[in-house]
Write a protein that holds these residues in place. Structure first.
Motif, PDB file in Angstrom:
ATOM      1  N   GLN A   1       4.013  10.871  -6.633  1.00 54.19           N
ATOM      2  CA  GLN A   1       5.246  11.078  -5.886  1.00 54.19           C
ATOM      3  C   GLN A   1       5.606  12.545  -6.060  1.00 54.19           C
ATOM      4  O   GLN A   1       5.700  13.038  -7.186  1.00 54.19           O
ATOM      5  N   GLY A   2       5.786  13.254  -4.935  1.00 55.56           N
ATOM      6  CA  GLY A   2       6.108  14.668  -5.041  1.00 55.56           C
ATOM      7  C   GLY A   2       6.466  15.261  -3.701  1.00 55.56           C
ATOM      8  O   GLY A   2       6.843  14.544  -2.763  1.00 55.56           O
ATOM      9  N   TYR A   3       6.348  16.566  -3.613  1.00 50.21           N
ATOM     10  CA  TYR A   3       6.722  17.315  -2.416  1.00 50.21           C
ATOM     11  C   TYR A   3       5.545  18.156  -1.929  1.00 50.21           C
ATOM     12  O   TYR A   3       4.825  18.740  -2.750  1.00 50.21           O
ATOM     13  N   VAL A   4       5.374  18.222  -0.613  1.00 49.46           N
ATOM     14  CA  VAL A   4       4.341  19.070  -0.023  1.00 49.46           C
ATOM     15  C   VAL A   4       4.713  20.515  -0.362  1.00 49.46           C
ATOM     16  O   VAL A   4       5.800  20.979  -0.024  1.00 49.46           O
ATOM     17  N   GLY A   5       3.815  21.201  -1.051  1.00 51.48           N
ATOM     18  CA  GLY A   5       4.128  22.507  -1.601  1.00 51.48           C
ATOM     19  C   GLY A   5       3.814  23.692  -0.711  1.00 51.48           C
ATOM     20  O   GLY A   5       4.036  24.830  -1.115  1.00 51.48           O
ATOM     21  N   GLY A   6       3.304  23.474   0.481  1.00 56.76           N
ATOM     22  CA  GLY A   6       2.975  24.577   1.375  1.00 56.76           C
ATOM     23  C   GLY A   6       2.506  24.032   2.701  1.00 56.76           C
ATOM     24  O   GLY A   6       2.543  22.820   2.941  1.00 56.76           O
ATOM     25  N   ASP A   7       2.059  24.924   3.556  1.00 59.51           N
ATOM     26  CA  ASP A   7       1.554  24.497   4.857  1.00 59.51           C
ATOM     27  C   ASP A   7       0.206  23.802   4.699  1.00 59.51           C
ATOM     28  O   ASP A   7      -0.598  24.169   3.836  1.00 59.51           O
ATOM     29  N   LEU A   8      -0.026  22.797   5.527  1.00 58.66           N
ATOM     30  CA  LEU A   8      -1.315  22.109   5.530  1.00 58.66           C
ATOM     31  C   LEU A   8      -2.356  22.981   6.204  1.00 58.66           C
ATOM     32  O   LEU A   8      -2.043  23.722   7.140  1.00 58.66           O
ATOM     33  N   THR A   9      -3.592  22.870   5.738  1.00 58.09           N
ATOM     34  CA  THR A   9      -4.704  23.497   6.437  1.00 58.09           C
ATOM     35  C   THR A   9      -5.583  22.374   6.967  1.00 58.09           C
ATOM     36  O   THR A   9      -5.808  21.375   6.287  1.00 58.09           O
ATOM     37  N   VAL A  10      -6.057  22.544   8.183  1.00 60.43           N
ATOM     38  CA  VAL A  10      -6.906  21.543   8.819  1.00 60.43           C
ATOM     39  C   VAL A  10      -8.181  22.241   9.265  1.00 60.43           C
ATOM     40  O   VAL A  10      -8.129  23.325   9.843  1.00 60.43           O
ATOM     41  N   ARG A  11      -9.323  21.612   8.985  1.00 60.08           N
ATOM     42  CA  ARG A  11     -10.606  22.197   9.365  1.00 60.08           C
ATOM     43  C   ARG A  11     -11.592  21.075   9.652  1.00 60.08           C
ATOM     44  O   ARG A  11     -11.308  19.908   9.397  1.00 60.08           O
ATOM     45  N   GLN A  12     -12.740  21.454  10.174  1.00 60.10           N
ATOM     46  CA  GLN A  12     -13.842  20.525  10.409  1.00 60.10           C
ATOM     47  C   GLN A  12     -14.865  20.719   9.295  1.00 60.10           C
ATOM     48  O   GLN A  12     -15.207  21.847   8.949  1.00 60.10           O
ATOM     49  N   ALA A  13     -15.344  19.609   8.742  1.00 62.76           N
ATOM     50  CA  ALA A  13     -16.362  19.664   7.696  1.00 62.76           C
ATOM     51  C   ALA A  13     -17.377  18.556   7.972  1.00 62.76           C
ATOM     52  O   ALA A  13     -17.018  17.376   7.929  1.00 62.76           O
TER      53      ALA A  13
END
Length: 135
Positions: A10-22
């Motif tokens: 349980q917590g808080y999103v600490g920054g912007d998400l990064t999305v990529r293809q792998a």
């Protein structure tokens, strides 16, 4: 999947998400800040403990849903497999990174409200549609 260490955080999103293809799959990564609160020793109020940081990765549909649903500062619950990795940072210091490969991510409704929209199933390929209608 035997002997996996599963955790719920349980917590808080600490920054912007990064999305990529792998490897042909979508992966979303974000940092999760978990700060424990405990009753003060004198019994007068609450105090924050040290913040623990986790790297969270979500794959495929979960990654796409996280990308459109989560924002910096959102209160979330994350359930998944715990792992760790060590590396040497730019300052020459060895760092231990606690990583969670998420299987479930959701907003923490004890901290606010949310609205749910069911995802649409992906359209079947034309060959699969033809096979389904022939059966």
């Amino acid at each position: 999947m035997y002997n996996e260490t599963m955790v719920t955080l349980q917590g808080y999103v600490g920054g912007d998400l990064t999305v990529r293809q792998a490897g042909g799959a979508t992966v979303a990564n974000f940092r999760l800040a978990c700060t424990p609160r405990r009753r003060a020793k004198d019994g007068d109020g609450w105090v924050d403990g040290p913040t623990q940081w986790y790297s969270v990765s979500a794959w495929r549909w979960l990654a796409e849903h996280c990308a459109v649903s989560l924002h910096r500062g959102d209160a979330v619950l994350v359930h998944g497999r715990l792992d760790h990795r060590t590396y040497v940072n730019k300052g020459g210091v060895e760092v231990l990174d606690l990583c969670v490969e998420a299987t479930v991510v959701g907003h923490d409704l004890s901290r606010g409200t949310s609205s749910f929209q069911r995802a649409q199933a992906p359209a079947a390929a034309p060959a699969q549609q033809a096979e389904a209608s022939a059966a």
